[in-house]
Design an enzyme around this catalytic site. Sequence first.
Site, PDB file in Angstrom:
ATOM      1  N   CYS A  65       0.712  -1.120  -0.104  1.00  0.00           N
ATOM      2  CA  CYS A  65      -0.004  -0.141   0.129  1.00  0.00           C
ATOM      3  C   CYS A  65       0.810   1.390   0.070  1.00  0.00           C
ATOM      4  O   CYS A  65       2.028   1.109  -0.069  1.00  0.00           O
ATOM      5  CB  CYS A  65      -1.144   0.075   1.171  1.00  0.00           C
ATOM      6  SG  CYS A  65      -0.467   0.516   2.849  1.00  0.00           S
ATOM      7  N   HIS A  98      15.233 -12.842  12.119  1.00  0.00           N
ATOM      8  CA  HIS A  98      15.178 -12.564  13.772  1.00  0.00           C
ATOM      9  C   HIS A  98      13.707 -12.654  13.947  1.00  0.00           C
ATOM     10  O   HIS A  98      13.235 -12.945  15.086  1.00  0.00           O
ATOM     11  CB  HIS A  98      15.741 -11.307  14.115  1.00  0.00           C
ATOM     12  CG  HIS A  98      17.256 -11.216  14.044  1.00  0.00           C
ATOM     13  ND1 HIS A  98      17.953 -10.246  14.437  1.00  0.00           N
ATOM     14  CD2 HIS A  98      18.035 -11.930  13.561  1.00  0.00           C
ATOM     15  CE1 HIS A  98      19.222 -10.233  14.369  1.00  0.00           C
ATOM     16  NE2 HIS A  98      19.587 -11.249  13.640  1.00  0.00           N
TER      17      HIS A  98
END
Length: 143
Positions: A65, A98
């Site tokens: 977006c 991570h």
Amino acid sequence: MKIAIGNDHAGTFYKNTIVEYLKSENIEVINYGTNSEDSVDYPDFVHPVAADVESNSVNLGIIICGSGNGASMTANKHQGVRSALCWTKEITKLAREHNDANILSIPARFTSVQQALEMVKVFLNTEFEGGRHQTRVDKIACS
């Protein structure tokens, strides 16, 4: 590999470019995005992507977006979804390594198409490291 992709009007060109790349890599694409630049509501195109990721019917998701924020916020309402708003390939790499991000949120108004493609490549080719990061990822979901 199967990828779900969704976009609003700000991300149509980006989506089309990314889909072309994914198909060239023989990656199956489920396209929930608009194909128009007429104004639409991003949640209508993001919820189906997040639902597919949540149900494990796809491997990963990509959402686009204008700022990437609204799309990412919407996707993260789904349990088991870890949508990461990224604007560089380095951030994308860390989001996968991570945080075990399973949806990449791209801000079309703040990245170039080339940057977006680089992020997609990193997103698809980076594995979650697990280990000490797994404990943290386990704490993300509310139960």
